[in-house]
Design a protein around this motif. Sequence first.
Motif, PDB file in Angstrom:
ATOM      1  N   MET A   1      52.464  -9.805  -7.811  1.00  0.00           N
ATOM      2  CA  MET A   1      52.275  -9.449  -9.228  1.00  0.00           C
ATOM      3  C   MET A   1      51.227 -10.381  -9.843  1.00  0.00           C
ATOM      4  SD  MET A   1      54.181  -7.317 -11.246  1.00  0.00           S
ATOM      5  CE  MET A   1      55.962  -7.391 -11.179  1.00  0.00           C
ATOM      6  N   LYS A   2      50.186  -9.772 -10.454  1.00  0.00           N
ATOM      7  CA  LYS A   2      49.167 -10.615 -11.097  1.00  0.00           C
ATOM      8  C   LYS A   2      49.131 -10.290 -12.586  1.00  0.00           C
ATOM      9  CE  LYS A   2      46.113 -11.280  -7.234  1.00  0.00           C
ATOM     10  NZ  LYS A   2      44.929 -10.931  -6.534  1.00  0.00           N
ATOM     11  N   LEU A   3      48.970 -11.326 -13.371  1.00  0.00           N
ATOM     12  CA  LEU A   3      48.830 -11.127 -14.815  1.00  0.00           C
ATOM     13  C   LEU A   3      47.438 -11.600 -15.194  1.00  0.00           C
ATOM     14  CD1 LEU A   3      50.076 -10.417 -17.580  1.00  0.00           C
ATOM     15  CD2 LEU A   3      50.889 -12.776 -17.708  1.00  0.00           C
ATOM     16  N   ILE A   4      46.653 -10.676 -15.762  1.00  0.00           N
ATOM     17  CA  ILE A   4      45.277 -11.000 -16.135  1.00  0.00           C
ATOM     18  C   ILE A   4      45.257 -11.386 -17.611  1.00  0.00           C
ATOM     19  CG2 ILE A   4      42.869 -10.185 -15.988  1.00  0.00           C
ATOM     20  CD1 ILE A   4      44.379  -9.637 -13.370  1.00  0.00           C
ATOM     21  N   GLY A   5      44.640 -12.542 -17.913  1.00  0.00           N
ATOM     22  CA  GLY A   5      44.527 -12.980 -19.308  1.00  0.00           C
ATOM     23  C   GLY A   5      44.644 -14.487 -19.395  1.00  0.00           C
ATOM     24  N   SER A   6      44.898 -14.974 -20.602  1.00  0.00           N
ATOM     25  CA  SER A   6      45.103 -16.423 -20.748  1.00  0.00           C
ATOM     26  C   SER A   6      46.109 -16.664 -21.866  1.00  0.00           C
ATOM     27  CB  SER A   6      43.785 -17.137 -21.059  1.00  0.00           C
ATOM     28  OG  SER A   6      43.583 -17.156 -22.449  1.00  0.00           O
ATOM     29  N   TYR A   7      46.687 -17.871 -21.874  1.00  0.00           N
ATOM     30  CA  TYR A   7      47.758 -18.159 -22.832  1.00  0.00           C
ATOM     31  C   TYR A   7      47.251 -18.344 -24.263  1.00  0.00           C
ATOM     32  CZ  TYR A   7      50.880 -18.511 -18.849  1.00  0.00           C
ATOM     33  OH  TYR A   7      51.611 -18.224 -17.727  1.00  0.00           O
ATOM     34  N   THR A   8      45.927 -18.319 -24.447  1.00  0.00           N
ATOM     35  CA  THR A   8      45.455 -18.295 -25.838  1.00  0.00           C
ATOM     36  C   THR A   8      45.798 -16.952 -26.482  1.00  0.00           C
ATOM     37  OG1 THR A   8      43.288 -17.581 -25.072  1.00  0.00           O
ATOM     38  CG2 THR A   8      43.536 -19.931 -25.534  1.00  0.00           C
TER      39      THR A   8
ATOM     40  N   VAL B   1      40.231  -3.566 -14.331  1.00  0.00           N
ATOM     41  CA  VAL B   1      41.640  -3.135 -14.331  1.00  0.00           C
ATOM     42  C   VAL B   1      42.066  -2.479 -15.644  1.00  0.00           C
ATOM     43  CG1 VAL B   1      42.499  -4.670 -12.512  1.00  0.00           C
ATOM     44  CG2 VAL B   1      42.310  -5.543 -14.854  1.00  0.00           C
ATOM     45  N   ASN B   2      41.258  -2.625 -16.681  1.00  0.00           N
ATOM     46  CA  ASN B   2      41.569  -1.974 -17.957  1.00  0.00           C
ATOM     47  C   ASN B   2      40.263  -1.487 -18.584  1.00  0.00           C
ATOM     48  OD1 ASN B   2      42.272  -1.168 -20.503  1.00  0.00           O
ATOM     49  ND2 ASN B   2      43.319  -3.072 -21.082  1.00  0.00           N
ATOM     50  N   PRO B   3      40.048  -0.178 -18.635  1.00  0.00           N
ATOM     51  CA  PRO B   3      38.805   0.352 -19.204  1.00  0.00           C
ATOM     52  C   PRO B   3      38.581  -0.121 -20.635  1.00  0.00           C
ATOM     53  CG  PRO B   3      40.179   2.126 -18.303  1.00  0.00           C
ATOM     54  CD  PRO B   3      40.985   0.869 -18.212  1.00  0.00           C
ATOM     55  N   LEU B   4      39.660  -0.469 -21.334  1.00  0.00           N
ATOM     56  CA  LEU B   4      39.527  -0.919 -22.727  1.00  0.00           C
ATOM     57  C   LEU B   4      39.067  -2.367 -22.809  1.00  0.00           C
ATOM     58  CD1 LEU B   4      42.809   0.700 -24.108  1.00  0.00           C
ATOM     59  CD2 LEU B   4      40.481   1.618 -24.193  1.00  0.00           C
ATOM     60  N   GLY B   5      39.084  -3.057 -21.668  1.00  0.00           N
ATOM     61  CA  GLY B   5      38.602  -4.438 -21.639  1.00  0.00           C
ATOM     62  C   GLY B   5      39.492  -5.411 -22.385  1.00  0.00           C
ATOM     63  N   LYS B   6      40.784  -5.089 -22.475  1.00  0.00           N
ATOM     64  CA  LYS B   6      41.701  -5.976 -23.212  1.00  0.00           C
ATOM     65  C   LYS B   6      42.710  -6.601 -22.270  1.00  0.00           C
ATOM     66  CE  LYS B   6      41.608  -3.467 -27.565  1.00  0.00           C
ATOM     67  NZ  LYS B   6      42.381  -3.147 -28.743  1.00  0.00           N
ATOM     68  N   VAL B   7      43.228  -7.751 -22.679  1.00  0.00           N
ATOM     69  CA  VAL B   7      44.319  -8.399 -21.949  1.00  0.00           C
ATOM     70  C   VAL B   7      45.547  -8.403 -22.862  1.00  0.00           C
ATOM     71  CG1 VAL B   7      42.769  -9.814 -20.578  1.00  0.00           C
ATOM     72  CG2 VAL B   7      43.640 -10.740 -22.739  1.00  0.00           C
ATOM     73  N   PRO B   8      46.735  -8.411 -22.276  1.00  0.00           N
ATOM     74  CA  PRO B   8      47.091  -8.584 -20.875  1.00  0.00           C
ATOM     75  C   PRO B   8      46.985  -7.293 -20.059  1.00  0.00           C
ATOM     76  CG  PRO B   8      49.080  -8.336 -22.181  1.00  0.00           C
ATOM     77  CD  PRO B   8      47.941  -8.318 -23.145  1.00  0.00           C
ATOM     78  N   VAL B   9      46.772  -7.503 -18.749  1.00  0.00           N
ATOM     79  CA  VAL B   9      46.917  -6.424 -17.779  1.00  0.00           C
ATOM     80  C   VAL B   9      47.812  -6.971 -16.669  1.00  0.00           C
ATOM     81  CG1 VAL B   9      45.752  -4.792 -16.255  1.00  0.00           C
ATOM     82  CG2 VAL B   9      44.524  -5.707 -18.245  1.00  0.00           C
ATOM     83  N   LEU B  10      48.768  -6.162 -16.248  1.00  0.00           N
ATOM     84  CA  LEU B  10      49.626  -6.544 -15.124  1.00  0.00           C
ATOM     85  C   LEU B  10      49.204  -5.698 -13.929  1.00  0.00           C
ATOM     86  CD1 LEU B  10      52.302  -8.301 -14.654  1.00  0.00           C
ATOM     87  CD2 LEU B  10      53.458  -6.095 -14.644  1.00  0.00           C
ATOM     88  N   VAL B  11      48.974  -6.350 -12.796  1.00  0.00           N
ATOM     89  CA  VAL B  11      48.648  -5.598 -11.579  1.00  0.00           C
ATOM     90  C   VAL B  11      49.821  -5.796 -10.622  1.00  0.00           C
ATOM     91  CG1 VAL B  11      46.994  -5.283  -9.702  1.00  0.00           C
ATOM     92  CG2 VAL B  11      46.177  -5.971 -11.970  1.00  0.00           C
ATOM     93  N   ASN B  12      50.482  -4.684 -10.293  1.00  0.00           N
ATOM     94  CA  ASN B  12      51.685  -4.821  -9.465  1.00  0.00           C
ATOM     95  C   ASN B  12      51.329  -4.866  -7.980  1.00  0.00           C
ATOM     96  OD1 ASN B  12      51.303  -2.187  -8.656  1.00  0.00           O
ATOM     97  ND2 ASN B  12      52.943  -1.331  -9.917  1.00  0.00           N
TER      98      ASN B  12
END
Length: 212
Positions: free
Chosen positions: A1-8, A43-54
């Motif tokens: 499981m990967k989570l794309i983004g940052s804690y900001t 992984v997200n055409p909208l270019g937003k985070v978060p994205v989860l990749v299972n």
Amino acid sequence: MKLIGSYTSPYVRKISVILLEKNIAFELVNASPWSNDANVTAVNPLGKVPVLVNSRGESIFDSPIIAEYLELTYPEPPLLPADRLDALRVRQIEALADGVTDATMAIVRECVRGAGEQNENVLLNQRDKIRRGLDALERHAREGLRLNGPVLTLADIAVACTLGFINYRRVMPNWCVDRPVLVTLVERLFARTSFARTAPPVAATLYGAEML
Ligand SMILES: N[C@@H](CCC(=O)N[C@@H](CS)C(=O)NCC(=O)O)C(=O)O
């Protein structure tokens, strides 16, 4: 499981807290949505985070959808009531908290512009949304049912991430005045390991859009 983004990002934090509370192993792939980072747009055409990749390589995005996905696939411990209508009521509070985050983010974005270029109406309008939203959340917290109840819910997590973000960006430093139940709630939640481990990094600049 990967989570794309940052804690900001408070939405990324919300998902990380859920993953930790449910004891799901994941890797945080640090990526910024503000720099056309291919890690995000792939992984997200909208270019937003978060994205989860299972583990099957599927990408799931928009934090309420990810939260729902995690609840369906990892039901323990439950963060939503079993009754679907009750669950919807908890998710309504999540939506309210996310909306307050959206308004906070709009203010931060406006403040990135030079002092002379800021639109005062936008700032006032978004501040009103935050004020009304927090008042409604204080009422929910006082009820102590779906928010601030005996069992941790998705609403608790979303609200604490929102308030953490308002503090982090110092957008409304006096929000705690007259909202004592929310204050106690976040103090209690911030002491949990899941929140301590996902605290946003100290901001180098207060209004750096790249850090949203
Ligand atoms: N409704 C979305 C909001 C996500 C969102 O706006 N994330 C910000 C970072 S905090 C983002 O990626 N913004 C980039 C953009 O709007 O292009 C969610 O809950 O996941």
